[in-house]
Design an enzyme around this catalytic site. Sequence first.
Site, mmCIF file in Angstrom:
data_model
loop_
_atom_site.group_PDB
_atom_site.id
_atom_site.type_symbol
_atom_site.label_atom_id
_atom_site.label_comp_id
_atom_site.label_asym_id
_atom_site.label_seq_id
_atom_site.Cartn_x
_atom_site.Cartn_y
_atom_site.Cartn_z
ATOM 1 N N LEU A 1 0.781 -1.232 0.000
ATOM 2 C CA LEU A 1 0.000 0.000 0.000
ATOM 3 C C LEU A 1 0.819 1.291 0.000
ATOM 4 O O LEU A 1 0.266 2.374 -0.110
ATOM 5 C CB LEU A 1 -0.959 -0.007 1.204
ATOM 6 C CG LEU A 1 -1.931 -1.197 1.209
ATOM 7 C CD1 LEU A 1 -2.878 -1.111 2.387
ATOM 8 C CD2 LEU A 1 -2.697 -1.302 -0.106
ATOM 9 N N ASN B 1 2.938 -4.044 -10.342
ATOM 10 C CA ASN B 1 1.910 -4.039 -9.295
ATOM 11 C C ASN B 1 0.665 -4.711 -9.841
ATOM 12 O O ASN B 1 0.346 -4.575 -11.026
ATOM 13 C CB ASN B 1 1.571 -2.595 -8.909
ATOM 14 C CG ASN B 1 0.476 -2.508 -7.855
ATOM 15 O OD1 ASN B 1 0.492 -3.251 -6.873
ATOM 16 N ND2 ASN B 1 -0.477 -1.609 -8.054
ATOM 17 N N HIS C 1 -3.417 -4.709 -9.356
ATOM 18 C CA HIS C 1 -4.467 -3.865 -8.778
ATOM 19 C C HIS C 1 -5.829 -4.495 -9.108
ATOM 20 O O HIS C 1 -6.057 -4.907 -10.249
ATOM 21 C CB HIS C 1 -4.374 -2.446 -9.351
ATOM 22 C CG HIS C 1 -5.385 -1.526 -8.749
ATOM 23 N ND1 HIS C 1 -5.187 -0.901 -7.540
ATOM 24 C CD2 HIS C 1 -6.618 -1.161 -9.168
ATOM 25 C CE1 HIS C 1 -6.265 -0.184 -7.240
ATOM 26 N NE2 HIS C 1 -7.141 -0.318 -8.217
ATOM 27 N N GLU D 1 -7.188 -12.473 -10.616
ATOM 28 C CA GLU D 1 -5.970 -11.668 -10.451
ATOM 29 C C GLU D 1 -4.741 -12.545 -10.223
ATOM 30 O O GLU D 1 -3.665 -12.272 -10.766
ATOM 31 C CB GLU D 1 -6.197 -10.747 -9.249
ATOM 32 C CG GLU D 1 -5.012 -9.932 -8.830
ATOM 33 C CD GLU D 1 -5.351 -8.981 -7.685
ATOM 34 O OE1 GLU D 1 -6.044 -9.393 -6.726
ATOM 35 O OE2 GLU D 1 -4.902 -7.830 -7.767
#
Length: 191
Positions: free
Chosen positions: A87, A102, A104, A174
């Site tokens: 974060l 990253n 997301h 994901e």
Amino acid sequence: MYHLVVFASGNGSTLQAIIDHIEDGTLLADIQLVVSDNPNAYALERAKAHGIATYILQSHTFEAQDAELSEVLSQYPIDLIVLAGYLKMIGPKLIAQYTLINTHPSLLPKYGGKGMHGLHVHQAVIDHHELESGATVHFVNSEYDKGSIIRQTHVAVAPNDTAETLASKVQAAEKIQLVQVIDDFIHGILS
Ligand code: GAR
């Protein structure tokens, strides 16, 4: 061997997916280090349970964190840094020195930026009556969730989805996507 470092702030289920694929032989890589800004992150327990070294960020300012991580990471061989539910912003030293990606949990550029993480993202998607959401892997640059997009997976939002049910669908997609992207880095398909 291809060397990864994974940054994680919380539960670490994404880290776990990477570990599982390394252990079952589908990802030909090792995780040199798991970094967290949160000493209570369950991700750290997951790393330790698999014999992976951990590091907890000590400094409090953005500049000091960048310098600290730059120094710590210089002690490891690293091909790719993966932010998996991390974060904090990444500083310019790390961005200059490493390839960072990253994951997301939305279809960026929608539902990205500061404060948009975890369930906040999925709640915002539901509140806006979106028909689809998804997951994005992107390169990390100096702005939250703004680096160039590497890959996206779309996930349908069902009329009765809650933030929690949507999160679990998006996170399943994901993890598959992130592992495939890492595999593409390992094989030089992405760089
Ligand atoms: C993941 O869905 C990840 O994409 C998201 O947090 C979750 C972490 O879960 N990251 C962000 O929202 C970053 N903006 P985990 O701790 O179980 O891996």
